[in-house]
Design a protein around this motif. Structure first.
Motif, PDB file in Angstrom:
ATOM      1  N   GLY A 124      75.184  12.500  68.634  1.00 58.01           N
ATOM      2  CA  GLY A 124      73.818  12.383  69.124  1.00 58.01           C
ATOM      3  C   GLY A 124      73.695  11.239  70.130  1.00 58.01           C
ATOM      4  N   GLU A 125      72.705  11.374  71.015  1.00 62.85           N
ATOM      5  CA  GLU A 125      72.549  10.374  72.070  1.00 62.85           C
ATOM      6  C   GLU A 125      72.240   8.994  71.495  1.00 62.85           C
ATOM      7  N   LYS A 126      71.441   8.939  70.424  1.00 57.76           N
ATOM      8  CA  LYS A 126      71.120   7.647  69.816  1.00 57.76           C
ATOM      9  C   LYS A 126      72.354   6.992  69.206  1.00 57.76           C
ATOM     10  N   VAL A 127      73.235   7.811  68.622  1.00 62.35           N
ATOM     11  CA  VAL A 127      74.484   7.283  68.048  1.00 62.35           C
ATOM     12  C   VAL A 127      75.373   6.736  69.151  1.00 62.35           C
ATOM     13  N   VAL A 128      75.466   7.466  70.254  1.00 65.98           N
ATOM     14  CA  VAL A 128      76.291   7.024  71.382  1.00 65.98           C
ATOM     15  C   VAL A 128      75.748   5.720  71.970  1.00 65.98           C
ATOM     16  N   ILE A 129      74.431   5.660  72.124  1.00 68.16           N
ATOM     17  CA  ILE A 129      73.817   4.491  72.767  1.00 68.16           C
ATOM     18  C   ILE A 129      73.906   3.267  71.873  1.00 68.16           C
ATOM     19  N   TYR A 130      73.429   3.396  70.639  1.00 66.34           N
ATOM     20  CA  TYR A 130      73.255   2.205  69.799  1.00 66.34           C
ATOM     21  C   TYR A 130      74.496   1.839  68.986  1.00 66.34           C
ATOM     22  N   ALA A 178      77.771   2.175  72.675  1.00 68.05           N
ATOM     23  CA  ALA A 178      77.536   1.483  73.952  1.00 68.05           C
ATOM     24  C   ALA A 178      76.912   0.097  73.755  1.00 68.05           C
ATOM     25  N   PHE A 179      75.886   0.008  72.923  1.00 70.85           N
ATOM     26  CA  PHE A 179      75.140  -1.235  72.798  1.00 70.85           C
ATOM     27  C   PHE A 179      76.000  -2.388  72.304  1.00 70.85           C
ATOM     28  N   ARG A 180      76.853  -2.130  71.327  1.00 66.72           N
ATOM     29  CA  ARG A 180      77.674  -3.202  70.764  1.00 66.72           C
ATOM     30  C   ARG A 180      78.604  -3.797  71.815  1.00 66.72           C
ATOM     31  N   ASN A 215      72.299  -4.161  83.466  1.00 65.81           N
ATOM     32  CA  ASN A 215      73.556  -4.018  84.196  1.00 65.81           C
ATOM     33  C   ASN A 215      74.745  -3.896  83.255  1.00 65.81           C
ATOM     34  N   SER A 216      74.725  -4.657  82.181  1.00 70.11           N
ATOM     35  CA  SER A 216      75.810  -4.591  81.197  1.00 70.11           C
ATOM     36  C   SER A 216      75.849  -3.220  80.532  1.00 70.11           C
ATOM     37  N   MET A 217      74.683  -2.693  80.209  1.00 73.76           N
ATOM     38  CA  MET A 217      74.601  -1.379  79.570  1.00 73.76           C
ATOM     39  C   MET A 217      75.047  -0.284  80.527  1.00 73.76           C
ATOM     40  N   ALA A 248      82.726  10.321  73.370  1.00 72.23           N
ATOM     41  CA  ALA A 248      81.798  10.398  72.237  1.00 72.23           C
ATOM     42  C   ALA A 248      80.763  11.493  72.450  1.00 72.23           C
ATOM     43  N   ARG A 249      80.286  11.628  73.685  1.00 74.26           N
ATOM     44  CA  ARG A 249      79.326  12.695  73.970  1.00 74.26           C
ATOM     45  C   ARG A 249      79.981  14.065  73.906  1.00 74.26           C
ATOM     46  N   ALA A 250      81.224  14.149  74.361  1.00 77.22           N
ATOM     47  CA  ALA A 250      81.943  15.430  74.327  1.00 77.22           C
ATOM     48  C   ALA A 250      82.193  15.898  72.892  1.00 77.22           C
TER      49      ALA A 250
END
Length: 341
Positions: free
Chosen positions: A246-252, A255-257, A226-228, A240-242
């Motif tokens: 890369g998706e991994k960079v955006v996620i980890y 977003a993750f932090r 839910n937090s993610m 960041a995606r625009a």
């Protein structure tokens, strides 16, 4: 020509000096808080029903005439200081704590300091193993469920989370015992070691650790997911995606932090709850930990052990709150900078 300023990488002390000062300040503030909490615990335990002298005296010591019995009781009352004013007994108890003396256990018939550490470590090991495994799995599964929302993977783990939250620990324990101990015969039902040495010691950890892991895993996965999901809806993630990251960079990296901030709150709250919930687990698996010690000390009115154990839980709660605040500042430096102005 104007000289250009040379960038100097800040040292560890320069970078985290405000955080270190904050931790030291919080630790100092914990001193009066733990004094007040210990006074409340000491008061409740001291005024528990029952004669505290009976816990120290063997019935054979109270034989003879009524006058002789009263004299013997008075002798032990004076020897144990039970006739001293309440505050005198409280500060004398703290004096013993500071000297490393935790009183005398009527259950074990020996000083509390001789066995209390072993009970704490037994509970700590089984709980920390379960918590670490649950946390690692929850982070991996929670992130993947949020990224692959409404997929089969996400739906399966969502069902698992709902079921895990609904089931109490004792039911999970009984279910695992029935499957792996009674039906399959792979693992021992209870105990901490095999007196005959036929089974390796690690097998006795598997079931209690599994119960704690499963009990924590369900809510942790739900919370991380839910937090993610909430973070992935933010504008800076779309930006960041625009930008073509890369998706991994955006996620980890992005977003993750930020998703970890509310998770840190949950972790800090779970620390004292781990040992509180272990009372049930230790009872079922006959685990010689702090939970079983509290149960026995309450049943037999072992006041010295009960006061120490309850004060330990209070201290653990305070440390959990401190870890929450420190975790905030480590995950998001803006929290540290804003909180230390």
């Amino acid at each position: 020509m104007k000289s250009q300023a040379v960038y100097k990488k800040p040292t560890f002390m320069e970078k985290y000096s405000s955080l270190i000062k904050y931790i030291l300040k919080r630790l100092l503030l914990m001193i009066p808080v733990i004094l007040i909490i210990s006074l409340i615990i000491f008061t409740i335990v001291e005024f528990m029903p029952g004669d505290p002298l009976n816990a120290f005296l063997n019935p054979e010591q109270l034989t003879g005439t009524t006058e002789e019995i009263l004299q013997k009781r008075q002798f032990f009352i004076e020897k144990l200081g039970l006739d001293d004013p309440f505050l005198v007994r409280f500060f004398r108890w703290w004096g013993q704590i500071l000297r490393g003396e935790f009183g005398y256990s009527v259950i074990k018939n020996k000083p509390v300091k001789d066995f209390i550490g072993e009970h704490f470590m037994n509970s700590f090991r089984v709980n920390i193993y379960g918590f670490a495994i649950a946390f690692i799995i929850a982070i991996i599964v929670g992130i993947k469920s949020a990224v692959k929302r409404n997929s089969i993977f996400d739906k399966c783990w969502t069902v698992f989370s709902i079921a895990g939250i609904s089931l109490p620990r004792f039911f999970i324990a009984m279910l695992l015992i029935f499957i792996f101990s009674i039906t399959l015969g792979w693992l021992p039902i209870s105990g901490m070691s095999d007196p005959l040495g036929l089974r390796p010691e690690f097998q006795y950890y598997i079931l209690p650790v599994s119960v704690i892991t499963l009990a924590l895993l369900a809510p942790l996965i739900k919370y991380v997911r839910n937090s993610m999901l909430e973070v992935l809806k933010q504008d800076y993630i779309r930006t960041a995606r625009a930008k073509g990251l890369g998706e991994k960079v955006v996620i980890y990296r992005h977003a993750f932090r930020n998703a970890l901030i509310p998770v840190v709150t949950l972790i800090g709250a779970y620390i004292p709850a781990l040992f509180g919930g272990s009372i049930i687990v230790e009872k079922i698996f006959v685990w010689n930990g702090i939970g079983s010690l509290i149960r026995d000390s309450y049943t037999f009115r072992d006041r010295s052990v009960l006061i120490i154990a309850l004060t330990f839980f209070a201290l653990l709660t305070l440390l959990g709150n401190l870890m929450q605040d420190v975790g905030y500042s480590l995950v998001d430096p803006r929290v540290r900078e804003g909180g230390n102005k």
